[in-house]
Every structure is written in C-alpha cells, then in structure tokens.
Write an enzyme that holds these catalytic residues in place. Structure first.
Site, PDB file in Angstrom:
ATOM      1  N   ASP A 259       3.400  -5.193   2.586  1.00 17.65           N
ATOM      2  CA  ASP A 259       2.100  -4.623   2.988  1.00 17.65           C
ATOM      3  C   ASP A 259       2.233  -3.119   3.278  1.00 17.65           C
ATOM      4  O   ASP A 259       1.937  -2.298   2.415  1.00 17.65           O
ATOM      5  CB  ASP A 259       1.535  -5.389   4.188  1.00 17.65           C
ATOM      6  CG  ASP A 259       0.028  -5.270   4.340  1.00 17.65           C
ATOM      7  OD1 ASP A 259      -0.612  -4.673   3.458  1.00 17.65           O
ATOM      8  OD2 ASP A 259      -0.519  -5.782   5.329  1.00 17.65           O
ATOM      9  N   ASP A 260       2.656  -2.779   4.502  1.00 15.71           N
ATOM     10  CA  ASP A 260       2.803  -1.367   4.910  1.00 15.71           C
ATOM     11  C   ASP A 260       4.155  -1.220   5.611  1.00 15.71           C
ATOM     12  O   ASP A 260       4.222  -1.108   6.845  1.00 15.71           O
ATOM     13  CB  ASP A 260       1.666  -0.995   5.874  1.00 15.71           C
ATOM     14  CG  ASP A 260       0.311  -1.177   5.232  1.00 15.71           C
ATOM     15  OD1 ASP A 260      -0.082  -0.324   4.411  1.00 15.71           O
ATOM     16  OD2 ASP A 260      -0.348  -2.193   5.521  1.00 15.71           O
TER      17      ASP A 260
ATOM     18  N   GLU B 166      -7.518 -12.178   6.196  1.00 17.81           N
ATOM     19  CA  GLU B 166      -6.481 -11.602   7.063  1.00 17.81           C
ATOM     20  C   GLU B 166      -7.008 -11.681   8.505  1.00 17.81           C
ATOM     21  O   GLU B 166      -6.428 -12.344   9.347  1.00 17.81           O
ATOM     22  CB  GLU B 166      -6.180 -10.156   6.644  1.00 17.81           C
ATOM     23  CG  GLU B 166      -5.093  -9.479   7.474  1.00 17.81           C
ATOM     24  CD  GLU B 166      -4.895  -8.003   7.101  1.00 17.81           C
ATOM     25  OE1 GLU B 166      -5.790  -7.392   6.481  1.00 17.81           O
ATOM     26  OE2 GLU B 166      -3.824  -7.451   7.464  1.00 17.81           O
TER      27      GLU B 166
ATOM     28  N   HIS C 232       0.880  -1.186   0.000  1.00 23.22           N
ATOM     29  CA  HIS C 232       0.000   0.000   0.000  1.00 23.22           C
ATOM     30  C   HIS C 232       0.905   1.220   0.000  1.00 23.22           C
ATOM     31  O   HIS C 232       1.712   1.384   0.933  1.00 23.22           O
ATOM     32  CB  HIS C 232      -0.882   0.020   1.245  1.00 23.22           C
ATOM     33  CG  HIS C 232      -1.734  -1.202   1.391  1.00 23.22           C
ATOM     34  ND1 HIS C 232      -3.041  -1.239   0.977  1.00 23.22           N
ATOM     35  CD2 HIS C 232      -1.452  -2.439   1.861  1.00 23.22           C
ATOM     36  CE1 HIS C 232      -3.531  -2.446   1.207  1.00 23.22           C
ATOM     37  NE2 HIS C 232      -2.597  -3.192   1.743  1.00 23.22           N
TER      38      HIS C 232
ATOM     39  N   HIS D 244      -8.160  -8.207  -0.551  1.00 24.82           N
ATOM     40  CA  HIS D 244      -7.710  -8.739   0.728  1.00 24.82           C
ATOM     41  C   HIS D 244      -8.802  -9.693   1.211  1.00 24.82           C
ATOM     42  O   HIS D 244      -9.996  -9.345   1.172  1.00 24.82           O
ATOM     43  CB  HIS D 244      -7.591  -7.618   1.771  1.00 24.82           C
ATOM     44  CG  HIS D 244      -6.379  -6.759   1.622  1.00 24.82           C
ATOM     45  ND1 HIS D 244      -6.064  -6.117   0.467  1.00 24.82           N
ATOM     46  CD2 HIS D 244      -5.397  -6.437   2.525  1.00 24.82           C
ATOM     47  CE1 HIS D 244      -4.942  -5.423   0.650  1.00 24.82           C
ATOM     48  NE2 HIS D 244      -4.515  -5.606   1.882  1.00 24.82           N
TER      49      HIS D 244
HETATM   50  N1  ADE Z   1      -4.761  -1.181   4.240  1.00 26.25           N
HETATM   51  C1  ADE Z   1      -3.446  -1.059   4.391  1.00 26.25           C
HETATM   52  N2  ADE Z   1      -2.934  -2.171   4.919  1.00 26.25           N
HETATM   53  C2  ADE Z   1      -3.952  -3.045   5.084  1.00 26.25           C
HETATM   54  C3  ADE Z   1      -4.060  -4.363   5.564  1.00 26.25           C
HETATM   55  N3  ADE Z   1      -3.008  -5.049   6.006  1.00 26.25           N
HETATM   56  N4  ADE Z   1      -5.279  -4.924   5.610  1.00 26.25           N
HETATM   57  C4  ADE Z   1      -6.345  -4.257   5.175  1.00 26.25           C
HETATM   58  N5  ADE Z   1      -6.297  -3.007   4.720  1.00 26.25           N
HETATM   59  C5  ADE Z   1      -5.105  -2.404   4.665  1.00 26.25           C
HETATM   60 ZN    ZN Z   2      -2.600  -5.064   2.520  1.00 25.25          ZN
END
Ligand code: ADE
Ligand code: ZN
Length: 338
Positions: free
Chosen positions: A275-276, A197, A16, A194
């Site tokens: 991911d982030d 999770e 992201h 997604h």
């Molecule tokens: N937006 C950014 N990271 C995310 C994640 N791991 N799961 C869902 N939405 C997200």
């Molecule tokens: Zn994600």
C-alpha cells in the site's frame, strides 16, 4: 521462513508511488526544490506517522507529495521503489499514482507521467522488473475533476493500463464515479478501485456492479456480507490485501486479528501488498512476514499467495505463465520436492 519469503518470486499489485516516499528521500528532494517541510529530522517524521484512521494518514501523505516538482523528482521516487522491488524479488509491480495530487498544485500531467514511466522503462532494462501503471482518481474530489484527469491522460494512454479509485472512502461511494469509469473503460483502461477498507460492504457491491471493477483494493469489509463473498468468488475477482496498512490505519486492531486466513479459507483469492510502505512500516516482504508469523502461514500458503499475485496481475497470459513457472521452480526447490 524469512529467507523463503525474501527469495519468493512475487508481484506487488497495490502500491501508491506517493506512499513509497521514504522520509530521507523526502528531505533530499525538498532541499533541492528549496521547499520547507514541517519536520527537522527523519526521526521527527517517523514520530508523526501514527494514525487513528485513513484520513489522518491522507492529510500527511498529501503534504509529503507536495515536495515533488520536476520530472526528475518523479523519476527518482519511482526508481527508488523499483530498486526495493529488485531487492525483494518482486518481479512485477502494478503501481498506482494520483495525478490530481500534483495537477491541483500546478504540476503538469506530463511531468508526472514522464518521470514515473521513464523510471519504469529503466527498471525493465536495468533491474529486469516489469511494471504497469494505474491512474487513480481521488474520490474526495468531484467526478468532473476525474474527467479532467482522464482527458489529460489520453495522449499517454499507451503508458497506463488501468484506472483506480482511492483517497477518503467514507461518504465517497463508488457510484459517484460511475460516468468517469464508463468513459475510462471506453478509453481502454481496466477498472479497479479501493473498496471496503473503511467503507462498508455496500461500497464493495457498488464497485463491482456500478464500476465493474476487475480487482478489489483492500476489500476487508466484504466479509460483512456472505452474499457478497459468494459473488466475488463467482466473478473470480481478487483482493489486494495490505496487512501492515490495515494495522497502521486501525482497520484491524492487531495483526493477530487479521482476516487474511479467514479470507483464504472462505475461498477468496487474496494477494499481499504494501500500500504505502514508507508510512506503514514495511515493504511487501515485511507484509508477508507479518502475516506469516501472526497467522502461522505455511510455505504452501505463501506459495499460493505469490501465485495469486501473478494470476491476478494485469499481465498478458504468456508473461504470467513465465513468472508462474519461475515461482513453481523456486517453490519445488525450496521445499526439496525436486
Ligand atoms: N491513498 C494512498 N493510500 C491509500 C489507502 N490505503 N486508502 C485509500 N487511499 C489511499
Ligand atoms: Zn491503497
């Protein structure tokens, strides 16, 4: 092993762009836009990055994205990420962006897409990295809002490859977005989402059967259902797994308990992603290293993971084959097979 991972050609398929926003750059951009942020130092920000669950993280992530105002801000954010790709031998990146996070605060779709896509174009010529964009709908918002975003995207369709679905999973199942995904596919976008999770296996089933997705972001909870595992394998759909995200968001309690090896052994196609990265303590190579150490992965395991990253990318076949050849040559040389 660290060196082997550093030089391994790879693709990143789950990233992201708003989650790549490093605290130092956040301070810099907040300052130039004269926006107050509720932290006094990078250390204070890092201290706040302790999460109990996905929602905990999302609250702070949306707040951070709020300092992005101009096309230049989106450009700088994206180019900084692509420079990190270059340093890690990421050869291709598939980058998610969340238009609604910005349009809901009065920033135009045009500002967001122009800033991000021009950084991608520059990275192609200056850093020799290819990239595709994935426009992600926020699942905590109504489907009508996603429809509005789809409409806003149409003049820039040539810059966007796929649609995704992210944000708060529990209580927002994929079926909520059935119509907008159908319309997105009609518009030419590849459907991704997604799923699994925090949501259970039923969310993954819906993502497959209702949204008809071509790749699963995360997918951890697919392991709850053996029929689902068989179906994912049958459809040849890959999982974009994010190990350090999973531990940071308590999806997995300890990296040693990460189900990645189990997924591989079951025959699932798995890729490794960050991911982030600014929030979860590591870029893609740190994710490879974390699972390599914790699960004792071999060079051949890592080679398979990198192969998956190209094979399950959205790249056209000739480009995939080009990167796969580069990867194979690297592997053979690094393991002294040639
Ligand atoms: N937006 C950014 N990271 C995310 C994640 N791991 N799961 C869902 N939405 C997200
Ligand atoms: Zn994600």
């Amino acid at each position: 092993m660290k060196k082997f991972i550093e030089n391994l050609p790879k693709a990143e398929l789950h990233l992201h762009i708003e989650g790549s926003f490093e605290p130092a750059q956040m301070f810099e951009i907040a300052k130039r836009n004269a926006i107050d942020i509720p932290f006094n130092s990078v250390a204070e920000v890092e201290e706040a990055y302790k999460f109990d669950c996905l929602q905990d993280f999302l609250d702070i992530y949306y707040q951070g994205a709020g300092v992005l105002i101009s096309e230049n801000d989106f450009y700088d954010l994206t180019y900084a990420y692509l420079q990190k790709c270059a340093a890690q031998n990421v050869r291709h990146a598939e980058i998610m962006f969340d238009p609604q996070t910005h349009t809901d605060r009065g920033i135009s779709f045009e500002t967001v897409i122009k800033g991000i896509s021009s950084a991608c174009a520059d990275a192609k010529t200056k850093l020799n990295i290819s990239s595709f964009l994935i426009m992600s709908y926020l699942r905590h918002l109504p489907e009508e809002s996603a429809f509005k975003t789809l409409k806003q995207s149409l003049p820039y369709k040539h810059l966007i490859h796929a649609v995704g679905l992210d944000s708060s999973e529990k209580g927002n199942p994929p079926s909520k977005f059935k119509n907008v995904f159908e319309a997105s596919v009609k518009a030419g976008y590849i459907p991704l989402a997604h799923a699994g999770e925090e949501g259970d296996a039923s969310y993954v089933w819906e993502a497959l059967d209702v949204l008809k997705i071509k790749r699963i972001d995360h997918g951890n909870n697919a392991l709850q259902d053996s029929k689902l595992i068989a179906e994912i394998i049958k459809r040849d759909i890959a999982l974009t797994v994010c190990p350090l995200s999973n531990t940071a968001l308590q999806v997995v309690k300890d990296i040693k308990d990460h189900p990645l090896k189990k997924m591989i052994d079951l025959g699932l196609k798995v890729t490794i992603n960050s991911d982030d990265p600014a929030y979860f303590g590591g870029q893609v190579n740190a994710n490879y290293s974390a699972v390599q150490e914790a699960l004792n992965l071999s060079k051949s395991d890592l080679y398979e993971l990198a192969k998956n990253s190209f094979n399950y990318s959205l790249l056209p076949k000739p480009k995939r084959e080009f990167y796969l050849a580069e990867l194979e040559l690297y592997y053979l040389q690094a393991t002294k097979k040639i």
